[in-house]
Scaffold this active site. Sequence first.
Site, short mmCIF file in Angstrom:
data_model
loop_
_atom_site.label_atom_id
_atom_site.label_comp_id
_atom_site.label_asym_id
_atom_site.label_seq_id
_atom_site.Cartn_x
_atom_site.Cartn_y
_atom_site.Cartn_z
N SER A 1 -23.78 -28.46 6.79
CA SER A 1 -24.36 -27.70 7.89
C SER A 1 -25.35 -26.69 7.31
CB SER A 1 -23.25 -26.95 8.64
OG SER A 1 -23.79 -25.98 9.53
N TYR B 1 -15.63 -22.66 9.00
CA TYR B 1 -16.59 -23.77 9.02
C TYR B 1 -17.60 -23.63 7.89
CZ TYR B 1 -19.93 -27.06 11.18
OH TYR B 1 -20.77 -28.11 11.45
#
Length: 248
Positions: A144, A157
């Site tokens: 990401s 995350y």
Amino acid sequence: MGSLDGKRAIITGGGNGIGAAAAILFAQEGAEVAILEIDRAAGERSAAAAEAAGGTCLFIECDIAQPEAVEAAVGQAVERFGGLNVLYNNAGGATAHDGSLVDMPLEEFWRTISVDLYGSFLTGRFALPHIKASGGGSIINTTSIRAMKGTSGADAYSAAKGGIVALTKAMALQWGPQGIRVNAIAPGPVLTERTRGLGMTEEPGAQWGGVRPGQPEEVAAMALFLASDAAAYVNGAIIPVDGGAAAF
């Protein structure tokens, strides 16, 4: 001819969002596709859509955080297709419980690590020998832009996706000489079922420098390139697909 003619591929988390878009696109481009998905209804729906698009697609119910389940699922796909050339580690994501490390529930951290990082580790562990036996191929991990720039509000995350960056580079170094390319896609904000549920809309987000959210198909297109022989000289790369959000 399709760019994946003759390829056998596994896509994790292929029931929704980017994974579902990739399953359809890979099938359209000639690959035999196995979807590994924990949500049976979503997995079956996605496999049917890929078949309707003219491809060959197998749904396998699987929790990618469970070693025995992953080993069995990979083995089932290889038995069905006669080999394996491509692994797209797409499964992952955060929940609304993610946030600051001083506030989030401890179980949320381990949930995210288990699905995002450990899940990618497990699928790679069990897929690699089959890809090697098939003469080489491509592994595509999903990180990401949160792993590439500082952002707030998703510490679990961010940690998991940062681990995937390091894992991708280590795998590329080890397996590239054996004919297996390992790269990672770093999506920015993408409109999926999950992110809509977390409040994302089609409006450009201030957190991402005013960049509009992407569509799943725009990320799937990069996965297709990395899976194909056109990316034969691409190994160990972390590629943002984010409309420029990581540049801000």
